[in-house]
Scaffold this active site. Structure first.
Site, PDB file in Angstrom:
ATOM      1  N   GLY A 167       0.838  -1.205   0.000  1.00 14.38           N
ATOM      2  CA  GLY A 167       0.000   0.000   0.000  1.00 14.38           C
ATOM      3  C   GLY A 167       0.866   1.246   0.000  1.00 14.38           C
ATOM      4  N   ARG A 224       0.933  -4.931  -5.484  1.00 15.91           N
ATOM      5  CA  ARG A 224       1.010  -6.152  -4.679  1.00 15.91           C
ATOM      6  C   ARG A 224       1.248  -7.247  -5.706  1.00 15.91           C
ATOM      7  NH1 ARG A 224      -0.655  -4.121   0.446  1.00 15.91           N
ATOM      8  NH2 ARG A 224      -2.411  -2.710   0.312  1.00 15.91           N
ATOM      9  N   ASP A 274       5.483  -4.811   6.037  1.00 13.17           N
ATOM     10  CA  ASP A 274       6.095  -6.097   6.395  1.00 13.17           C
ATOM     11  C   ASP A 274       6.194  -7.061   5.210  1.00 13.17           C
ATOM     12  OD1 ASP A 274       3.365  -6.396   6.376  1.00 13.17           O
ATOM     13  OD2 ASP A 274       3.238  -7.509   8.253  1.00 13.17           O
ATOM     14  N   THR A 288       4.190   2.829   5.318  1.00 14.35           N
ATOM     15  CA  THR A 288       2.814   2.355   5.466  1.00 14.35           C
ATOM     16  C   THR A 288       2.088   3.251   6.454  1.00 14.35           C
ATOM     17  OG1 THR A 288       1.375   0.616   6.326  1.00 14.35           O
ATOM     18  CG2 THR A 288       3.643   0.533   7.068  1.00 14.35           C
ATOM     19  N   ASP A 297      -0.208   2.503   8.350  1.00 11.99           N
ATOM     20  CA  ASP A 297      -0.787   1.778   9.487  1.00 11.99           C
ATOM     21  C   ASP A 297       0.022   1.869  10.791  1.00 11.99           C
ATOM     22  OD1 ASP A 297      -2.672   0.954   7.663  1.00 11.99           O
ATOM     23  OD2 ASP A 297      -1.738  -0.987   7.298  1.00 11.99           O
ATOM     24  N   ASP A 321       2.034  -0.279  11.770  1.00 15.34           N
ATOM     25  CA  ASP A 321       1.742  -1.617  12.313  1.00 15.34           C
ATOM     26  C   ASP A 321       2.967  -2.524  12.341  1.00 15.34           C
ATOM     27  OD1 ASP A 321       2.021  -1.882   9.575  1.00 15.34           O
ATOM     28  OD2 ASP A 321       0.385  -3.307   9.359  1.00 15.34           O
ATOM     29  N   ARG A 333      -5.717  -1.626   9.092  1.00 18.36           N
ATOM     30  CA  ARG A 333      -5.683  -3.099   9.137  1.00 18.36           C
ATOM     31  C   ARG A 333      -5.954  -3.582  10.560  1.00 18.36           C
ATOM     32  NH1 ARG A 333      -3.499  -5.846   4.515  1.00 18.36           N
ATOM     33  NH2 ARG A 333      -2.258  -4.192   3.627  1.00 18.36           N
TER      34      ARG A 333
END
Ligand code: ADP
Ligand code: F6P
Length: 362
Positions: free
Chosen positions: A14, A75, A106, A128, A130, A132, A174
């Site tokens: 993303g 992706r 990741d 990213t 996120d 995350d 996410r």
């Protein structure tokens, strides 16, 4: 000092605001060190399909202000196959690319490890929205995404106030609730719902009813996209939409639902993202020139440093309870303690902020 003639840079997964700032920093730092740079178009698929462009200093001029990524992103399932990886390695050899900097999340770092294992030294840079990746305090794109959420929620709040309504706002991230949590606190939401902490729906409804009785008109509830529930037909559905119905039913307040989705991924990066991307990009080139590889550039208590990718990805699985058999076997006791400390730091940060949200956001 390792003598590379040419490196490649790609953005994958993303996209995130600040990826362009990272591409610019990597390019300019490498050129400054006498190393040529090739931009790989469309993430790992660009390596497989030989889509490359030379990056000069001029080519990355005037991109620091732009969202998205000038190298485009993708992706690419083919890259996960041995055949795909071998094609990518063959492209590196054909174009004399000695090393790669891969900007992403990741998944992108897993790809970076695969390239390193096949003889192409690779360094990961976070990109990213996120935030995350447990092993880093910060990922490029996070701040811009949160500021976009904030601006949008402020607008929703204006109209909620005028009409005495509630708005349930679902935000990306996410299975990481940080965007929801931090924007919920900063926008003065009545309640925040994230995947990491069980949500007390009854308590939230009681607070909304109490606020209504006290004359509060505009109400915001922020829900992370990673929270799901089961609907009346037994289907797994995003919780935010169900919560909208419940709030309306149990409070009598007209309640709207807004899914911000990809709106939050675009836009000009904030200072925080431009600066962090620049620092991380330059660090990645430095690491490669020091002869290092298979590292991800991270932020740790304000310092830009690096960690082994396997260590970072395993820490991430540990935090998310996704460890597989044998995952920890490659690490010694000291490394395991370091992983647990990183997980604990993140858990504490989230629970402290969540408590603060409960105390203050009324
Ligand atoms: P992100 O990097 O944001 O987490 P993805 O998980 O979609 O995004 O990963 C980006 C790309 O990285 C994938 O499309 C694929 O090309 C590559 N990738 C992901 N997982 C792996 C893996 N296990 N092995 C090799 N490459 C991977
Ligand atoms: O990882 C970034 C992210 O925007 C997540 O917040 C979201 O769940 C996902 O990507 C959306 O992916 P896509 O752009 O493929 O719909």
């Amino acid at each position: 000092m390792k003598k590379f003639k040419r490196i490649g840079v790609l953005t994958s997964g993303g996209d995130a605001p600040g990826m362009n700032a990272a591409i610019r920093a990597i390019t300019r730092k490498a050129l400054d060190e006498g190393v040529e740079v090739m931009g790989i178009i469309g993430g790992y698929s660009g390596l497989i399909n030989e889509k490359l462009i030379p990056l000069t200093s001029g080519a990355v001029s005037n991109i620091i202000t732009h969202g998205g990524t000038m190298l485009y992103s993708d992706r690419c399932p083919e890259f996960k196959t041995e055949e795909g990886m071998q094609k990518a390695v063959a492209t590196c050899k054909k174009y004399n690319i000695d090393a790669i900097v891969a900007i992403g999340g990741d998944g992108t770092f897993r790809g970076a490890t695969d390239l390193t294992l096949r003889g192409i030294p690779t360094i990961g840079v976070t990109g990213t929205i996120d935030n995350d990746i447990t092993a880093t305090d910060y990922t490029v794109g996070f701040d811009t995404a949160m500021n976009t959420v904030l601006e949008t929620v402020d607008r929703l709040r204006d109209t909620c106030e005028s009409h005495a309504r509630c708005n349930v706002v679902e935000v990306m991230g996410r299975d990481c609730g940080q965007i929801a949590l931090m924007t919920g606190i900063s926008s003065g939401a009545m309640a925040v719902c994230i995947p990491e902490i069980p949500f007390d729906e009854d308590a939230a409804i009681a607070e909304i009813n109490k606020a209504k009785e006290q004359g509060k008109r505009g109400m915001i509830v922020v829900v992370s996209e990673g929270v799901f529930a089961t609907d009346a037909n037994g289907n797994k559905v995003p919780y935010g939409e169900l919560l909208r119905n419940t709030i309306e039913e149990k409070t009598g307040i007209e309640t709207k639902f807004a899914r911000l989705a990809h709106i939050v991924r675009g836009g000009s990066p904030t200072l925080r993202d431009r600066l962090t991307a620049t620092k991380m990009g330059a660090k990645a080139v430095e690491l490669l020139l020091e002869g290092k590889s298979n590292l991800v550039v991270i932020e740790d208590n304000g310092e830009i440093t690096s960690l082994d990718i396997l260590f970072a990805l395993t820490t991430d699985r540990m935090y998310k309870n996704k460890l597989k058999d044998g995952d920890l076997d490659k690490f010694g006791a000291e490394e395991l303690r370091a992983m647990e400390a990183i997980c604990e730091k993140r858990r504490e940060e989230i629970s402290t902020l969540y408590k603060m949200a409960q105390e203050i956001c009324r």
